[in-house]
Design a protein around this motif. Structure first.
Motif, short mmCIF file in Angstrom:
data_model
loop_
_atom_site.label_atom_id
_atom_site.label_comp_id
_atom_site.label_asym_id
_atom_site.label_seq_id
_atom_site.Cartn_x
_atom_site.Cartn_y
_atom_site.Cartn_z
N ALA A 349 47.13 9.21 -15.72
CA ALA A 349 47.60 8.45 -14.55
C ALA A 349 48.87 7.68 -14.86
N VAL A 350 49.10 7.41 -16.15
CA VAL A 350 50.29 6.69 -16.58
C VAL A 350 51.45 7.65 -16.84
N THR A 351 51.20 8.69 -17.63
CA THR A 351 52.29 9.57 -18.06
C THR A 351 52.52 10.76 -17.14
N GLY A 352 51.50 11.13 -16.35
CA GLY A 352 51.61 12.31 -15.51
C GLY A 352 51.19 13.59 -16.18
N ALA A 353 50.63 13.52 -17.38
CA ALA A 353 50.15 14.72 -18.07
C ALA A 353 48.99 15.34 -17.31
N SER A 354 48.79 16.63 -17.51
CA SER A 354 47.74 17.34 -16.77
C SER A 354 46.34 17.01 -17.26
N ARG A 355 46.23 16.45 -18.48
CA ARG A 355 44.93 16.07 -19.02
C ARG A 355 45.12 15.11 -20.17
N THR A 356 44.02 14.52 -20.62
CA THR A 356 44.08 13.71 -21.82
C THR A 356 44.24 14.61 -23.04
N ALA A 357 44.71 14.02 -24.13
CA ALA A 357 44.95 14.82 -25.34
C ALA A 357 44.93 13.92 -26.56
N ILE A 358 44.59 14.52 -27.69
CA ILE A 358 44.74 13.85 -28.98
C ILE A 358 46.22 13.94 -29.36
#
Length: 366
Positions: A349-358
């Motif tokens: 929600a902050v960066t706009g990435a498609s999913r969370t990631a390590i």
């Protein structure tokens, strides 16, 4: 109890922040800290590398190694100060030094230097670095990354805004309930003010905002600065010296060539305050605001921000138990801890990435 070291140097390039933290569970506790200045010649080279020029690849390769060594010097000085040995530290989380941040478009990227191999060899400690590029590969901005740490460290039942005023300013909205954490770059923090005072007073920064306090805001110049399209873009968004730099500032100043240095500085400070205050007011009408980063030590800036947000209580993260200078360093120690424990470090929600990631890449010392 596990020890980590976090290393951070921001857009202002005003030095390397090194922190030693201990983890009991997922929350770090600050144990020791050290601020390490860049060698003046290296600093000059870094400023040059942030703009396009000749022989960039050769300069990049050499400066990457030099920054890695500078980060190692900061780490070793910190360990000496704390009286600990390398074998007592699980890993270093190194942000590196950003020299390009251009995350938009089909082949966007964010590039930080400070060779983690050199850092690992010169300290004898495993290094986790290169935190931004996984998020960019997933369609995100790769920044800001600190909101995830802000949530882990400062989240609670009460709504809060964490405002990090480094070279670029960013905010984190912690709603205090099940609502989504938000965060993004609001625009310039100290970078334009630092550049102006460096050009006119040969100082690294405007101590306590003294030059700005002596000036008068140039209203037409402020309007011109505020017209930049970045401020009308929706989040997620991030920015850097690629947009807000000395060349851009000089162009904006062309109609104001006779302006006094202190008036320009007062206007640049107002620019930072207005863009930051507008976003904070949009998120909340009365939430407490906690400042960190170098801007938290600029008394005139804090005073003007308080005036711009009369219904918000303005404090520093000291009130939450973390000195404002060391929040970002702690964030990268935390991100290293997350990497080694398989915990995602980004907030889509902050960066706009498609999913969370390590996030990050591990470079062993051995």
């Amino acid at each position: 109890m596990t020890r980590y070291i976090g290393l951070m140097s921001g857009t202002s390039m005003d030095g390397i922040d090194a922190v030693l933290v201990e983890f009991n569970g997922r929350r770090p506790t600050l144990v020791a800290s050290h601020s390490h200045e860049y060698d003046p010649h290296l600093l000059e080279q870094l400023h040059r590398l942030c703009s396009t020029g000749n022989d960039e690849i050769n300069r990049l390769g050499q400066i990457d190694r030099q920054v890695g060594k500078a980060f190692a010097e900061a780490t070793n000085a910190l360990m000496t100060k704390a009286g600990i040995s390398a074998d007592s530290v699980r890993a270093i989380g190194s942000h590196g030094q950003t020299i390009r941040h251009m995350p938009d478009g089909p082949h966007g990227f964010s590039l930080q230097i400070g060779d983690p191999n050199t850092l690992a060899v010169d300290t004898g400690i495993d290094v986790v670095a290169d935190f931004r590029r996984k998020d960019v590969a997933l369609g995100g901005q790769g920044a800001p990354l600190v909101p995830a740490f802000h949530q882990a460290m400062f989240g609670g039942n009460q709504p809060r805004v964490i405002a990090n005023i480094g070279g670029i300013a960013n905010i984190t909205w912690l709603p205090g309930n099940a609502d989504q954490v938000l965060g993004y770059d609001t625009g310039p923090g100290n970078t334009l003010m630092d550049a102006w005072v460096r050009q006119h007073n040969q100082q690294a920064f405007d101590q306590d905002g003294q030059l700005a306090a002596a000036g008068t805001i140039k209203t037409e110049l402020l309007k011109r600065l505020l017209s930049h399209p970045y401020f009308s873009q929706p989040a997620p968004k991030s920015t850097g010296r690629e947009l807000f730099n000395q060349a851009w500032l000089n162009y904006q100043l062309e109609p104001f060539m006779n302006a006094r240095a202190e008036d320009v500085q007062a206007t640049l400070l107002a620019f930072t305050v207005e863009t930051l205050a507008a976003e904070i007011a949009q998120l909340s009408q009365d939430a407490n605001v906690y400042l960190c980063g170098g801007g938290a030590f600029n008394g005139h800036l804090v005073k003007q921000l308080s005036r711009a947000l009369p219904h918000h209580r303005i404090d520093s993260t000291d009130a939450l138990g973390v000195p404002p200078q060391w929040v970002e360093g702690m964030a990268f120690a935390w991100l290293a801890h997350c990497h080694l424990h398989g915990i995602p470090g980004n907030l889509p929600a902050v960066t706009g990435a498609s999913r969370t990631a390590i996030l990050g890449t591990l470079t062993p010392a051995g």
